[in-house]
Scaffold this motif. Sequence first.
Motif, PDB file in Angstrom:
ATOM      1  N   LEU A 394       0.814  -1.216   0.000  1.00  0.00           N
ATOM      2  CA  LEU A 394       0.000   0.000   0.000  1.00  0.00           C
ATOM      3  C   LEU A 394       0.851   1.270   0.000  1.00  0.00           C
ATOM      4  N   ILE A 397       0.166   5.148  -1.946  1.00  0.00           N
ATOM      5  CA  ILE A 397      -1.163   5.293  -2.543  1.00  0.00           C
ATOM      6  C   ILE A 397      -1.655   6.725  -2.351  1.00  0.00           C
ATOM      7  N   GLN A 398      -2.111   7.325  -3.428  1.00  0.00           N
ATOM      8  CA  GLN A 398      -2.636   8.685  -3.405  1.00  0.00           C
ATOM      9  C   GLN A 398      -4.148   8.657  -3.676  1.00  0.00           C
ATOM     10  N   ASP A 401      -5.430   8.086  -7.341  1.00  0.00           N
ATOM     11  CA  ASP A 401      -4.873   6.993  -8.141  1.00  0.00           C
ATOM     12  C   ASP A 401      -5.981   6.073  -8.641  1.00  0.00           C
ATOM     13  N   THR A 403      -6.112   2.921  -8.401  1.00  0.00           N
ATOM     14  CA  THR A 403      -5.571   1.760  -7.715  1.00  0.00           C
ATOM     15  C   THR A 403      -6.703   1.085  -6.944  1.00  0.00           C
ATOM     16  N   TYR A 404      -6.709  -0.244  -6.949  1.00  0.00           N
ATOM     17  CA  TYR A 404      -7.809  -1.014  -6.387  1.00  0.00           C
ATOM     18  C   TYR A 404      -7.213  -2.141  -5.560  1.00  0.00           C
ATOM     19  N   ALA A 440      -8.559   3.389  -4.302  1.00  0.00           N
ATOM     20  CA  ALA A 440      -7.528   4.164  -3.608  1.00  0.00           C
ATOM     21  C   ALA A 440      -8.058   5.242  -2.669  1.00  0.00           C
ATOM     22  N   PHE A 444      -6.603   5.485   1.143  1.00  0.00           N
ATOM     23  CA  PHE A 444      -5.857   6.664   1.582  1.00  0.00           C
ATOM     24  C   PHE A 444      -6.470   7.242   2.853  1.00  0.00           C
ATOM     25  N   GLY A 458      -3.587  -6.109  -5.021  1.00  0.00           N
ATOM     26  CA  GLY A 458      -3.944  -4.817  -5.567  1.00  0.00           C
ATOM     27  C   GLY A 458      -3.613  -4.711  -7.045  1.00  0.00           C
ATOM     28  N   LYS A 460      -3.037  -1.642 -10.145  1.00  0.00           N
ATOM     29  CA  LYS A 460      -2.821  -0.224 -10.407  1.00  0.00           C
ATOM     30  C   LYS A 460      -2.823   0.026 -11.907  1.00  0.00           C
TER      31      LYS A 460
END
Length: 892
Positions: A394, A397-398, A401, A403-404, A440, A444, A458, A460
């Motif tokens: 992780l 992470i922003q 993002d 991202t999942y 994400a 976050f 994850g 991305k």
Amino acid sequence: MHKSSFANTFTFKIEPDEQGGATKTVTINRHNIAEPPDPGEKKKKAVSAHLLIGFDTEYQTIRDRENEYTVEPGAKNDLLSYQFSIKLFDKNNPGAHPEAEGIIIPEADNRLSTEEFIGFAIGSLIEKYPEIIVPTSIYLLGHFIRADLPAFSDFNEKARRTMSNIRGTFVTLKNAIPISFSVGEGEIAEFKVSIRDTILFSPGNAKSLAVIGDMLEFKKIQLGATPEEDKDIKQNMGKFRAERWPEFREYAIRDAQVCVRYAEKLITQSDGLFKSFKMPTTLTSFGTKLVLDGWKTANQDALGILGREKVKEKKFSQKLGYFITTTSTPYMEEVFYEEAFITETYHGGRNEQFLFGVADIGQWRDHDLSSAYTTAMSLIGLPDWRNLSNINSLDDIQPTDLTYVSVDFAFPEHVRFPTLPVRTSGGIIFPRKGHSKCAAPEVFLAMQLGAKLRFRRGVKVPFDSETQVFTDFIRTSIQNRSKYPNGSFDNLFWKEVGNSTYGKTAQGLRAKRVYNLNADDMESLPESKITQPYFASFITSYTRAVLGEILNSFSEAVQVFSVTTDGFLSNADDVEVERATSGPLFLSFAKALKELNPKKEPLEVKHAVHRPIGWRTRGSATLVPGVGDNGIVLQKGGIKTDVFNNTAEENSEIVRLFLNRKPDDKIRYKTGIGLKDMMRNDTDFVYRSVTKRLSMEFDWKRIPVGEKEVHFEFEGQRYSHLTFDTGPIETVAGFDHLRDAWEKYNKTEHHNLKTLSDFRDFDTFQITQKIPGDKASLYIRKKDGDLQRLKRDLCRAFQHQQAGFDMVRSKNKVTQGSFRDAMHDAGIPCKITDIENAKRKEFHPYQTPDTERVRQALETLKNDYFPELDIGLLLPEGAMDKIQKSPDPLAA
């Protein structure tokens, strides 16, 4: 009423018998019909003119149907009139749009066919303009046309062959309905009729035709001088027609006219935006097409943005006898492999009730994130799907993002509103601990709140943040909207086009079944042209995260009443709101919104009330309203009231239901039958009376805290009601336990939660469900069951010298009378016969519910009477270890 012997001549009654029963005859002449297109032309000419026919009926509903599951085959309303407004809408002649209107009074049990009605409307326009040339393209328009189309005698057959179901109403899609008239010897005039329902083009807050009329500055007519009189007239239209015919006629035709004027606006918008002089099927289709056209104009690859690619494949056609080439647009391989996982990270809006019962009097404000979903959409950069990758941690992470992740989590005790969603059979919940699949933004936020996270897996997707794929579309929608006054057609059109497009990215991700007219069967709702699970997951996660950051930034002094999708109701003052909106997520939201619309405030107050009441998710009303039009908060939670009620009437009725409810209360309301029942039973849109049990209790998505009874006044009467705040549920297992316990608690008889006693009885019951043993919990009484069980177990232990009573009785002589008196002093009702009967049954340890009053009674007995009493052998195993560390979730 009859159709003449000539297929182009129609005679119908245009006023009721009590008004004279006048008839009218109209004719469709060949010279009034545009020449059909030349079938030999290779390239079809674009249609530049349409006949717009607004269509409506007035009817008296038949008697209510008592059985909600049975629909009487062939059920028909008492049809009072057909009315129309017809207009020639010619793109090439904008200054002249001839129009006519009329009404037809049907004979009893003698309904018009589609051809007869349309023929009479066309003939009426020709009668008024004898030299007119009418096009062969027709839009038949209605508002909630599902209620009116069954008035045609040939409706069912035409619907099966030519219509489709869109959101529970009828439209035509690719193929129009062919109708024809004989206009001379051997000559046939053919028309193509497309069905459109203006309710599918109505902005979210303007579903009624009255609001559309206001929007067009062409008001729908109000029948009564007061809302009460208006409601009474609408429920007795037969009497109104008989007694006030001129007003009936004007009112009936106005609805058809509003539909025509609305269609003009929509076709004009379509032509201006897409050079397409047509009426789409829904308002959301405007948004989808604008997005796709915008990408095309910017020379962006639409398929590439959506993670798809074009694939050509040769297949042998058994029907044709040779190979044909087919084209499909599947997801790219990299996208496809993770599609199932990403879809699992997609969840809807956050909807929770944080306070059950009656809130304190104060200033409760309903704040909404402005343009929440569209602003979230604007943050999506151009994805680099080919370089999609799996991540291993992780780190870094922003919040914006793509991202999942899949994570195990545990939030600190001080977090009032945990923010990681977990899908359960009872909907989305936000427990303190558990496992979540999400995007994400929420990960976050969880880290910002100090949650402990254990990474599982994850994905991305790299993206170009400088190329935001939805921003141009959203900015165009906002800029166009801001050009026009609030409430105007153009203002609301652009608002809805922008706001509704998010939903198209999520269409088809979760199973939703819809009725297929042609197949007479249920089928899955297909994906839209811009469905994209990665986008839908990010958009919803970002919106939930921004809300979650605000909620957790309030001080303990702030009560949050509820949260609904993109807003929350709380008693936070301006100072608290300002502090709560200083976090990184909200600031990123505010910055993105400002880039889209500098004039828009990121957080808006939608309603302000003085005292709300609430009972479950999306179940709340207003006990003491605020000032003005926005002084009522009302979410009916699935409860339906009279269809003619206004907001204030609905609110009052629902408050009364909540305050006066009893365990076996049922509500009865009128509802229109579904489209499937209409088709299968060949019925009109008839109302039936539905009776169902009233359900206004808590939904257990959170844990009650600080339960009390509150006294107050409503409509001149004094009431008291159970009220409690809530805290986070610990785990999904805890949620499942409470839901299951509540279901069992109501299995043989129903219960309300209206008093402290009601609450404590269920608290006892749910605790007994945790007691180990095959049948131990089956014999617990629902009323004071905890003390009854404690009495039983103490009496058995006393008689059989268990749980420390062997030591008690070896030191002192304890008579049955003194034991009884000690029990009474500890708050446990007990008789000598209870003690004597206990000899017959063995004592079994760990069978007493661990409730607050059980512990208090045991402590009194141990401290004041029996120091050797072994409390740990009475309570469930491990309870003594947990009392200080983890109090029972429903304990006061």
